[in-house]
Design a protein around this motif. Sequence first.
Motif, PDB file in Angstrom:
ATOM      1  N   TRP A 193       0.845  -1.193   0.000  1.00  0.00           N
ATOM      2  CA  TRP A 193       0.000   0.000   0.000  1.00  0.00           C
ATOM      3  C   TRP A 193       0.880   1.242   0.000  1.00  0.00           C
ATOM      4  CZ3 TRP A 193      -0.771   4.239   3.125  1.00  0.00           C
ATOM      5  CH2 TRP A 193      -1.979   4.923   2.983  1.00  0.00           C
ATOM      6  N   ALA A 194       0.376   2.321  -0.623  1.00  0.00           N
ATOM      7  CA  ALA A 194       1.107   3.585  -0.654  1.00  0.00           C
ATOM      8  C   ALA A 194       0.144   4.728  -0.362  1.00  0.00           C
ATOM      9  CB  ALA A 194       1.752   3.787  -2.026  1.00  0.00           C
ATOM     10  N   PRO A 195       0.643   5.842   0.149  1.00  0.00           N
ATOM     11  CA  PRO A 195      -0.238   6.978   0.438  1.00  0.00           C
ATOM     12  C   PRO A 195      -0.764   7.626  -0.842  1.00  0.00           C
ATOM     13  CG  PRO A 195       1.873   7.155   1.592  1.00  0.00           C
ATOM     14  CD  PRO A 195       2.025   6.074   0.579  1.00  0.00           C
ATOM     15  N   HIS A 196      -1.852   8.371  -0.702  1.00  0.00           N
ATOM     16  CA  HIS A 196      -2.428   9.126  -1.815  1.00  0.00           C
ATOM     17  C   HIS A 196      -3.265  10.259  -1.238  1.00  0.00           C
ATOM     18  CE1 HIS A 196      -4.262   9.931  -5.754  1.00  0.00           C
ATOM     19  NE2 HIS A 196      -3.356   9.123  -6.271  1.00  0.00           N
ATOM     20  N   ILE A 197      -3.566  11.250  -2.087  1.00  0.00           N
ATOM     21  CA  ILE A 197      -4.316  12.408  -1.596  1.00  0.00           C
ATOM     22  C   ILE A 197      -5.820  12.207  -1.659  1.00  0.00           C
ATOM     23  CG2 ILE A 197      -2.468  14.001  -2.211  1.00  0.00           C
ATOM     24  CD1 ILE A 197      -4.259  14.882  -4.601  1.00  0.00           C
ATOM     25  N   LYS A 198      -6.268  11.142  -2.345  1.00  0.00           N
ATOM     26  CA  LYS A 198      -7.707  10.900  -2.431  1.00  0.00           C
ATOM     27  C   LYS A 198      -7.972   9.400  -2.442  1.00  0.00           C
ATOM     28  CE  LYS A 198      -8.082  11.034  -7.484  1.00  0.00           C
ATOM     29  NZ  LYS A 198      -8.779  11.664  -8.635  1.00  0.00           N
ATOM     30  N   ALA A 199      -9.228   9.049  -2.279  1.00  0.00           N
ATOM     31  CA  ALA A 199      -9.611   7.634  -2.264  1.00  0.00           C
ATOM     32  C   ALA A 199      -9.530   7.052  -3.670  1.00  0.00           C
ATOM     33  CB  ALA A 199     -11.026   7.489  -1.720  1.00  0.00           C
ATOM     34  N   LEU A 200      -8.858   5.923  -3.808  1.00  0.00           N
ATOM     35  CA  LEU A 200      -8.743   5.230  -5.085  1.00  0.00           C
ATOM     36  C   LEU A 200      -9.417   3.853  -4.999  1.00  0.00           C
ATOM     37  CD1 LEU A 200      -5.084   5.952  -6.268  1.00  0.00           C
ATOM     38  CD2 LEU A 200      -7.176   7.200  -6.809  1.00  0.00           C
ATOM     39  N   PRO A 201      -9.829   3.301  -6.144  1.00  0.00           N
ATOM     40  CA  PRO A 201     -10.486   1.990  -6.154  1.00  0.00           C
ATOM     41  C   PRO A 201      -9.558   0.863  -5.719  1.00  0.00           C
ATOM     42  CG  PRO A 201     -10.847   3.173  -8.226  1.00  0.00           C
ATOM     43  CD  PRO A 201      -9.794   3.918  -7.478  1.00  0.00           C
ATOM     44  N   TYR A 230     -11.747  -1.101   2.088  1.00  0.00           N
ATOM     45  CA  TYR A 230     -12.895  -1.932   1.710  1.00  0.00           C
ATOM     46  C   TYR A 230     -13.998  -1.805   2.756  1.00  0.00           C
ATOM     47  CZ  TYR A 230     -15.463  -6.183   0.404  1.00  0.00           C
ATOM     48  OH  TYR A 230     -16.438  -7.084   0.031  1.00  0.00           O
ATOM     49  N   GLU A 231     -13.589  -1.594   3.999  1.00  0.00           N
ATOM     50  CA  GLU A 231     -14.531  -1.415   5.117  1.00  0.00           C
ATOM     51  C   GLU A 231     -13.882  -0.513   6.166  1.00  0.00           C
ATOM     52  OE1 GLU A 231     -17.643  -1.188   7.255  1.00  0.00           O
ATOM     53  OE2 GLU A 231     -17.763  -2.532   5.527  1.00  0.00           O
ATOM     54  N   PRO A 232     -14.335   0.743   6.394  1.00  0.00           N
ATOM     55  CA  PRO A 232     -15.493   1.394   5.766  1.00  0.00           C
ATOM     56  C   PRO A 232     -15.200   1.732   4.309  1.00  0.00           C
ATOM     57  CG  PRO A 232     -14.335   2.954   7.167  1.00  0.00           C
ATOM     58  CD  PRO A 232     -13.682   1.630   7.392  1.00  0.00           C
ATOM     59  N   TYR A 233     -16.127   1.410   3.450  1.00  0.00           N
ATOM     60  CA  TYR A 233     -15.886   1.384   2.011  1.00  0.00           C
ATOM     61  C   TYR A 233     -15.531   2.763   1.438  1.00  0.00           C
ATOM     62  CZ  TYR A 233     -16.492   0.398  -2.948  1.00  0.00           C
ATOM     63  OH  TYR A 233     -16.283   0.262  -4.286  1.00  0.00           O
ATOM     64  N   GLY A 234     -14.439   2.763   0.644  1.00  0.00           N
ATOM     65  CA  GLY A 234     -14.045   3.954  -0.089  1.00  0.00           C
ATOM     66  C   GLY A 234     -13.427   5.049   0.750  1.00  0.00           C
ATOM     67  N   LYS A 235     -13.064   4.740   1.982  1.00  0.00           N
ATOM     68  CA  LYS A 235     -12.557   5.774   2.890  1.00  0.00           C
ATOM     69  C   LYS A 235     -11.028   5.796   2.922  1.00  0.00           C
ATOM     70  CE  LYS A 235     -16.736   6.860   4.048  1.00  0.00           C
ATOM     71  NZ  LYS A 235     -17.351   8.049   3.434  1.00  0.00           N
ATOM     72  N   ILE A 236     -10.480   6.976   3.248  1.00  0.00           N
ATOM     73  CA  ILE A 236      -9.053   7.127   3.557  1.00  0.00           C
ATOM     74  C   ILE A 236      -8.923   7.211   5.068  1.00  0.00           C
ATOM     75  CG2 ILE A 236      -7.025   8.597   3.338  1.00  0.00           C
ATOM     76  CD1 ILE A 236      -8.110   9.615   0.712  1.00  0.00           C
ATOM     77  N   LEU A 237      -8.042   6.407   5.623  1.00  0.00           N
ATOM     78  CA  LEU A 237      -7.849   6.390   7.067  1.00  0.00           C
ATOM     79  C   LEU A 237      -6.687   7.309   7.429  1.00  0.00           C
ATOM     80  CD1 LEU A 237      -8.237   2.536   7.520  1.00  0.00           C
ATOM     81  CD2 LEU A 237     -10.010   4.305   7.545  1.00  0.00           C
ATOM     82  N   PRO A 238      -6.712   7.955   8.578  1.00  0.00           N
ATOM     83  CA  PRO A 238      -5.681   8.948   8.918  1.00  0.00           C
ATOM     84  C   PRO A 238      -4.313   8.315   9.128  1.00  0.00           C
ATOM     85  CG  PRO A 238      -7.124   8.541  10.795  1.00  0.00           C
ATOM     86  CD  PRO A 238      -7.735   7.841   9.628  1.00  0.00           C
ATOM     87  N   GLY A 239      -3.264   9.138   8.850  1.00  0.00           N
ATOM     88  CA  GLY A 239      -1.888   8.684   9.064  1.00  0.00           C
ATOM     89  C   GLY A 239      -1.353   7.872   7.905  1.00  0.00           C
ATOM     90  N   ASN A 240      -0.273   7.141   8.163  1.00  0.00           N
ATOM     91  CA  ASN A 240       0.328   6.192   7.216  1.00  0.00           C
ATOM     92  C   ASN A 240       1.119   6.850   6.083  1.00  0.00           C
ATOM     93  OD1 ASN A 240      -0.999   3.937   8.561  1.00  0.00           O
ATOM     94  ND2 ASN A 240      -2.878   4.658   7.558  1.00  0.00           N
ATOM     95  N   GLU A 241       1.441   8.158   6.204  1.00  0.00           N
ATOM     96  CA  GLU A 241       2.234   8.823   5.167  1.00  0.00           C
ATOM     97  C   GLU A 241       3.627   8.209   5.038  1.00  0.00           C
ATOM     98  OE1 GLU A 241       0.536  10.391   7.505  1.00  0.00           O
ATOM     99  OE2 GLU A 241      -0.995  11.523   6.402  1.00  0.00           O
ATOM    100  N   ASP A 242       4.097   7.539   6.088  1.00  0.00           N
ATOM    101  CA  ASP A 242       5.440   6.958   6.068  1.00  0.00           C
ATOM    102  C   ASP A 242       5.504   5.654   5.271  1.00  0.00           C
ATOM    103  OD1 ASP A 242       3.867   5.582   7.880  1.00  0.00           O
ATOM    104  OD2 ASP A 242       5.480   5.274   9.339  1.00  0.00           O
ATOM    105  N   TRP A 243       4.410   5.277   4.612  1.00  0.00           N
ATOM    106  CA  TRP A 243       4.421   4.055   3.799  1.00  0.00           C
ATOM    107  C   TRP A 243       4.968   4.289   2.394  1.00  0.00           C
ATOM    108  CZ3 TRP A 243       2.369  -1.136   4.279  1.00  0.00           C
ATOM    109  CH2 TRP A 243       2.110  -1.499   5.593  1.00  0.00           C
ATOM    110  N   MET A 244       5.307   5.515   2.024  1.00  0.00           N
ATOM    111  CA  MET A 244       5.882   5.751   0.699  1.00  0.00           C
ATOM    112  C   MET A 244       7.229   5.039   0.587  1.00  0.00           C
ATOM    113  SD  MET A 244       6.817   9.297  -1.322  1.00  0.00           S
ATOM    114  CE  MET A 244       8.335   9.613  -0.402  1.00  0.00           C
TER     115      MET A 244
END
Length: 315
Positions: free
Chosen positions: A173-181, A241-255
């Motif tokens: 997984w990688a960070p992004h600025i918006k929700a992707l499929p 996938y659950e909650p569907y289509g959402k971005i969860l906070p944090g995780n920017e260090d996954w790049m």
Amino acid sequence: MKLFTSVHEAGDINALAAEALQLKKNPYAYQHLGKNKTLGLVFLNPSLRTRMSTQKAAMNLGMNVMVLNIDKEGWALELREGAIMNGTTVEHIKDAAAVMGQYLDIIGVRSFPGLKDREEDYAETIFNKFVEYCGIPLVSLESATRHPLQSLADLVTIEELKTKARPKVVLTWAPHIKALPQAVPNSFAEWMCRTNVDFTIAQPKGYELSTDFTKGANITYDQNAALKDADFIYVKNWSAYEPYGKILPGNEDWMLTNDKLKLTNNAKVMHCLPVRRNVELSDEILDSPNAAVIQEAGNRVWAAQAVLKRMLEAL
């Protein structure tokens, strides 16, 4: 082959990848198959690689190609059966698909999810309606849940670049600025679980994919542990996938960065593109010899050509 929407219609995927590599060596050997045949590419969403690679593949096979950006050039489609069409929709999909079937020999369709209603997206209504009413072979150019032409190209790329019989492949997984499929990771996982690789999915907690696509994969929340001794790293963002289509906070260090790449077996780095540089994937990776993204994108032609060749042979 009359339908190509997932790994399930691909048969022996390693044989299909080998066929794509043979076509790469000899692109014009089967032009007789496509003579006087027409491929229609129908886009409800934007495309660069999918449109150009599939169009090129069809031309290599001697086909004519018609492209319709239906979101900009076509009528608003009604999907509901029995609808009273007194609103914004102008044409029912059963009529539009049936008419396209009169003009074409093979049709490709691209339609992204809305990312609001999981049940609606995962029902793949648009694709299923096209299959029901067009009456001709159909290939997915990406749907709400899968991107099989991309996944075949990914497999082709791994086959070209691997240095051992069973490489370690990591989807991270990688960070992004918006929700992707979830379509690309779903599809990649599904294909990797059907071939001879040591496959791991690394994601932050909350980004678990549907288990329908990940049976057989190793799954971890520790990116560094996943990257250890990896031969290939597939970098991709996806929304929850659950909650569907959402971005969860944090995780920017996954790049992914060069420091993380040191944990690997000098891994080749893959991404389906387009990529947001220095958000999903760093410049230092993308501009390095480890990056395989351009070769991977080039292989989209041969993946599409292998599928179209099999469809033409079945006409």
